[in-house]
Design a protein around this motif. Structure first.
Motif, mmCIF file in Angstrom:
data_model
loop_
_atom_site.group_PDB
_atom_site.id
_atom_site.type_symbol
_atom_site.label_atom_id
_atom_site.label_comp_id
_atom_site.label_asym_id
_atom_site.label_seq_id
_atom_site.Cartn_x
_atom_site.Cartn_y
_atom_site.Cartn_z
ATOM 1 N N ASP A 393 -79.703 -27.339 -7.431
ATOM 2 C CA ASP A 393 -80.984 -27.561 -8.116
ATOM 3 C C ASP A 393 -82.204 -27.297 -7.229
ATOM 4 O O ASP A 393 -83.314 -27.760 -7.544
ATOM 5 N N LEU A 394 -82.041 -26.569 -6.133
ATOM 6 C CA LEU A 394 -83.189 -26.239 -5.287
ATOM 7 C C LEU A 394 -83.943 -25.073 -5.924
ATOM 8 O O LEU A 394 -83.370 -24.012 -6.166
ATOM 9 N N ARG A 395 -85.221 -25.261 -6.198
ATOM 10 C CA ARG A 395 -86.003 -24.225 -6.870
ATOM 11 C C ARG A 395 -87.477 -24.410 -6.533
ATOM 12 O O ARG A 395 -87.862 -25.415 -5.924
ATOM 13 N N LYS A 396 -88.305 -23.461 -6.947
ATOM 14 C CA LYS A 396 -89.736 -23.542 -6.717
ATOM 15 C C LYS A 396 -90.291 -24.829 -7.323
ATOM 16 O O LYS A 396 -89.980 -25.194 -8.452
ATOM 17 N N GLY A 397 -91.125 -25.528 -6.542
ATOM 18 C CA GLY A 397 -91.726 -26.770 -7.008
ATOM 19 C C GLY A 397 -90.974 -28.019 -6.592
ATOM 20 O O GLY A 397 -91.485 -29.132 -6.749
ATOM 21 N N THR A 398 -89.756 -27.868 -6.051
ATOM 22 C CA THR A 398 -88.984 -29.037 -5.609
ATOM 23 C C THR A 398 -89.708 -29.738 -4.454
ATOM 24 O O THR A 398 -90.150 -29.097 -3.500
ATOM 25 N N GLU A 399 -89.821 -31.051 -4.559
ATOM 26 C CA GLU A 399 -90.432 -31.831 -3.476
ATOM 27 C C GLU A 399 -89.428 -31.998 -2.341
ATOM 28 O O GLU A 399 -88.265 -32.338 -2.565
ATOM 29 N N LEU A 400 -89.885 -31.768 -1.120
ATOM 30 C CA LEU A 400 -89.041 -31.887 0.063
ATOM 31 C C LEU A 400 -89.524 -33.038 0.942
ATOM 32 O O LEU A 400 -90.731 -33.249 1.107
ATOM 33 N N ASN A 401 -88.571 -33.776 1.495
ATOM 34 C CA ASN A 401 -88.846 -34.797 2.509
ATOM 35 C C ASN A 401 -88.231 -34.345 3.834
ATOM 36 O O ASN A 401 -87.291 -33.539 3.853
ATOM 37 N N ARG A 402 -88.736 -34.885 4.922
ATOM 38 C CA ARG A 402 -88.100 -34.666 6.228
ATOM 39 C C ARG A 402 -87.503 -35.986 6.694
ATOM 40 O O ARG A 402 -88.206 -36.992 6.790
ATOM 41 N N ASN A 403 -86.197 -35.977 6.976
ATOM 42 C CA ASN A 403 -85.552 -37.211 7.446
ATOM 43 C C ASN A 403 -85.006 -37.082 8.867
ATOM 44 O O ASN A 403 -84.350 -37.999 9.361
ATOM 45 N N ARG A 404 -85.259 -35.953 9.520
ATOM 46 C CA ARG A 404 -84.992 -35.844 10.956
ATOM 47 C C ARG A 404 -85.978 -34.875 11.572
ATOM 48 O O ARG A 404 -86.071 -33.712 11.161
ATOM 49 N N ASP A 405 -86.734 -35.362 12.550
ATOM 50 C CA ASP A 405 -87.722 -34.555 13.269
ATOM 51 C C ASP A 405 -87.182 -34.333 14.679
ATOM 52 O O ASP A 405 -87.164 -35.254 15.498
ATOM 53 N N MET A 406 -86.718 -33.115 14.951
ATOM 54 C CA MET A 406 -86.067 -32.859 16.237
ATOM 55 C C MET A 406 -87.010 -33.028 17.418
ATOM 56 O O MET A 406 -86.575 -33.360 18.523
ATOM 57 N N ASN A 407 -88.291 -32.808 17.212
ATOM 58 C CA ASN A 407 -89.249 -33.020 18.294
ATOM 59 C C ASN A 407 -89.267 -34.488 18.712
ATOM 60 O O ASN A 407 -89.305 -34.828 19.901
ATOM 61 N N TRP A 408 -89.204 -35.367 17.706
ATOM 62 C CA TRP A 408 -89.158 -36.805 17.961
ATOM 63 C C TRP A 408 -87.846 -37.188 18.655
ATOM 64 O O TRP A 408 -87.837 -37.954 19.619
ATOM 65 N N VAL A 409 -86.739 -36.625 18.172
ATOM 66 C CA VAL A 409 -85.428 -36.928 18.754
ATOM 67 C C VAL A 409 -85.402 -36.530 20.230
ATOM 68 O O VAL A 409 -84.961 -37.300 21.094
ATOM 69 N N ARG A 410 -85.875 -35.334 20.522
ATOM 70 C CA ARG A 410 -85.868 -34.867 21.916
ATOM 71 C C ARG A 410 -86.768 -35.715 22.800
ATOM 72 O O ARG A 410 -86.456 -35.972 23.967
ATOM 73 N N MET A 411 -87.890 -36.158 22.255
ATOM 74 C CA MET A 411 -88.824 -36.983 23.031
ATOM 75 C C MET A 411 -88.153 -38.288 23.464
ATOM 76 O O MET A 411 -88.297 -38.730 24.607
ATOM 77 N N LEU A 412 -87.371 -38.901 22.560
ATOM 78 C CA LEU A 412 -86.757 -40.179 22.877
ATOM 79 C C LEU A 412 -85.470 -40.034 23.680
ATOM 80 O O LEU A 412 -84.896 -41.037 24.117
ATOM 81 N N GLU A 413 -85.015 -38.798 23.885
ATOM 82 C CA GLU A 413 -83.889 -38.590 24.798
ATOM 83 C C GLU A 413 -84.329 -38.697 26.259
ATOM 84 O O GLU A 413 -83.514 -38.900 27.150
ATOM 85 N N LYS A 414 -85.639 -38.573 26.488
ATOM 86 C CA LYS A 414 -86.183 -38.651 27.843
ATOM 87 C C LYS A 414 -86.608 -40.083 28.157
ATOM 88 O O LYS A 414 -86.584 -40.965 27.302
ATOM 89 N N LYS A 415 -87.014 -40.317 29.389
ATOM 90 C CA LYS A 415 -87.586 -41.610 29.763
ATOM 91 C C LYS A 415 -88.838 -41.847 28.928
ATOM 92 O O LYS A 415 -89.720 -41.007 28.870
ATOM 93 N N SER A 416 -88.914 -43.011 28.275
ATOM 94 C CA SER A 416 -89.993 -43.217 27.310
ATOM 95 C C SER A 416 -90.680 -44.574 27.453
ATOM 96 O O SER A 416 -91.483 -44.951 26.603
ATOM 97 N N SER A 417 -90.370 -45.308 28.530
ATOM 98 C CA SER A 417 -91.023 -46.611 28.711
ATOM 99 C C SER A 417 -91.041 -46.985 30.181
ATOM 100 O O SER A 417 -90.332 -46.397 31.001
ATOM 101 N N ASP A 418 -91.836 -47.981 30.472
ATOM 102 C CA ASP A 418 -91.896 -48.527 31.830
ATOM 103 C C ASP A 418 -92.153 -50.020 31.711
ATOM 104 O O ASP A 418 -93.082 -50.434 31.013
ATOM 105 N N ARG A 419 -91.303 -50.827 32.316
ATOM 106 C CA ARG A 419 -91.461 -52.283 32.267
ATOM 107 C C ARG A 419 -91.636 -52.814 33.677
ATOM 108 O O ARG A 419 -90.781 -52.599 34.538
ATOM 109 N N ARG A 420 -92.725 -53.506 33.909
ATOM 110 C CA ARG A 420 -93.040 -53.996 35.257
ATOM 111 C C ARG A 420 -93.468 -55.451 35.213
ATOM 112 O O ARG A 420 -94.128 -55.888 34.273
ATOM 113 N N ILE A 421 -93.106 -56.168 36.253
ATOM 114 C CA ILE A 421 -93.500 -57.571 36.401
ATOM 115 C C ILE A 421 -94.736 -57.634 37.285
ATOM 116 O O ILE A 421 -94.756 -57.071 38.388
#
Length: 473
Positions: A393-421
């Motif tokens: 049923d994919l045709r012109k006018g079909t609404e599309l969602n994105r449920n995986r953003d690879m840019n986001w996935v790759r970003m969180l594969e790297k160091k993404s935080s720093d916790r210091r006392i």
């Protein structure tokens, strides 16, 4: 170490020790993790060596490690559970989360016991009973509203027993610990850690005359829990430990959702100086947390602010994602689309989805994505991984969602935080050298001295700046 009445604890899940360490680094005050056996997630056990490694890292920040010994046990398993309880205690664990009351009658280590949500705590009477038999923290049923939580809190001795509540993640259609559908269908018991997820299946529903009310709908599937807007109200109702669901979840989910709530709680604690976080350190992030980026069935705050009608994910138990745009052309091996949000970028590996004419969610994984042409920066051509003919049923006018953003996935594969006392440093001159005294934010002191021949600095201001920089490291 137990939770104090003025402390607010953010409790994150961990499938394994590495995810648990990431949760600590992203601001969790405590982490719950499965032991080698007897945990309510049969596929999420961990070795004693890994639990010990996680405990060492957590205790650097005065964070706690909870072990999920929370299945119903057979009599012949009690001795194995007893030995394992001692093993995780000796590995450094702070808490056992339990469901089976039989554990109270055997030789357990001197460790705090928390009553699992599987014990189905919905009434002040049950909560008081569990407090009085020795539980120091109670994981409330998810199905309570603020008034019910407050009533339970007012029944308890706040210095002896704290309340814990789920604030994010999957919801069961049944009261926790009271679901027998899986066992009835398959022999796999949810109370033995082996739920078959029967509530996520499609069903036909008919009335007394046999007429269809629902045809092939996911009528038992709930949306996902999200209490982001209710944190202060839950604190005021008496909750002190705030739990994220997800011991099967991946690293990106735990990083993102833990960071999301860490930021919310930090903002809240800044406004409420009578409250404090339950562990040490300040956490900073290289990204902006966003719960919509992870798998979810859309969100509900469930019954906290009163029972709601719109709590079901009846169309699909999958992740519908967020709105992206609309199909403008379907080619022999490609799809062209226009994005609604100007400047949105698609990436190779992104996941798209749409609803077919029967309202079933269809996935469309992108092999390659390119701008469709110079005429519009908001038009894209994508080549799906699967043949176009398989995309129903994919045709012109079909609404599309994105449920995986690879840019986001790759970003969180790297160091993404720093916790210091935080540390206060005082460098003093002594008669034969220098003395350095350090005091951290929890009041721990350390000092050291060095013998040194003193010479006047040629550039005093630069020398002081260098000293501050070096000590600051």
């Amino acid at each position: 170490m137990s939770l104090l009445s003025h402390q607010v604890e953010l409790l994150a899940p961990a499938r394994d020790a590495d995810i648990g360490i990431a949760a600590i680094h992203h601001g969790a005050d405590a982490v719950y993790i499965g032991p080698p056996a007897f945990g309510a997630r049969v596929g999420a056990g961990n070795s004693l060596q890994d639990i010990e490694r996680l405990c060492r890292e957590a205790h650097r920040f005065d964070a706690r490690i909870f072990i999920t010994l929370n299945t119903i046990l057979r009599d012949d398993e009690l001795e194995g559970a007893r030995r394992m309880a001692w093993d995780v205690y000796n590995a450094g664990a702070d808490v056992l989360i339990v469901q089976d009351m039989g554990l109270l009658k055997i030789d357990m280590p001197p460790i705090q016991l928390h009553a699992s949500t599987q014990t189905d705590i919905r009434t002040p009477e049950k909560a008081k009973f569990l407090q009085d038999v020795g539980f120091s923290q109670l994981v409330l049923a998810r199905e309570l509203d603020l008034a019910q939580i407050r009533e339970i809190y007012q029944t308890l001795d706040a210095d002896r027993c704290k309340l814990e509540f789920f604030i994010h993640g999957a919801l069961c259609v049944a009261y926790s610990g009271q679901c027998y559908i899986s066992h009835a269908h398959t022999g796999r018991s949810a109370n033995r850690g082996d739920c078959s997820q029967a509530c996520r299946l499609p069903y036909h529903v008919t009335d007394a005359q046999g007429r269809f009310i629902a045809h092939d709908r996911h009528v038992l599937s709930m949306k996902d829990n999200n209490q982001s807007q209710n944190l202060e109200a839950l604190i005021d109702a008496g909750v002190r430990s705030f739990k994220i669901e997800g011991r099967y979840k991946d690293l990106a989910y735990v990083k993102n959702i833990t960071a999301h709530y860490r930021k919310l709680f930090d903002e809240l604690l800044e406004q409420r100086p009578e409250l404090a976080r339950a562990s040490s350190g300040k956490t900073t992030f290289t990204f902006t947390p966003d719960p919509d980026q992870n798998f979810n069935r859309e969100f509900t705050d469930y019954f906290v602010q009163g029972r709601k009608e719109d709590i079901g994910a009846f169309d699909t138990p999958k992740n519908p994602g967020r709105h992206l745009g609309y199909v403008t052309k379907v080619g022999p091996d490609f799809v062209e689309l226009t994005v609604t949000e100007p400047g949105t970028v698609l990436h190779n590996g992104d996941g798209l989805c749409y609803y077919d004419l029967q309202k079933e969610l269809v996935g469309l994984a992108i092999n390659r994505a390119e701008p469709a042409g110079a005429m519009s920066v908001d038009s894209w051509r994508v080549w799906p991984k699967d043949p176009i003919s398989s995309l129903k049923d994919l045709r012109k006018g079909t609404e599309l969602n994105r449920n995986r953003d690879m840019n986001w996935v790759r970003m969180l594969e790297k160091k993404s935080s720093d916790r210091r006392i935080g540390v206060w440093a005082s460098l003093q001159e002594t008669s034969d050298g220098f003395a350095l005294q350090l005091t951290d934010e929890d009041g721990h002191n350390g000092q050291a001295g060095v013998l040194a021949t003193k010479e006047a600095a040629r550039n005093p201001s630069q020398a002081e700046a260098t000293l501050r920089e070096q000590l600051g490291r």
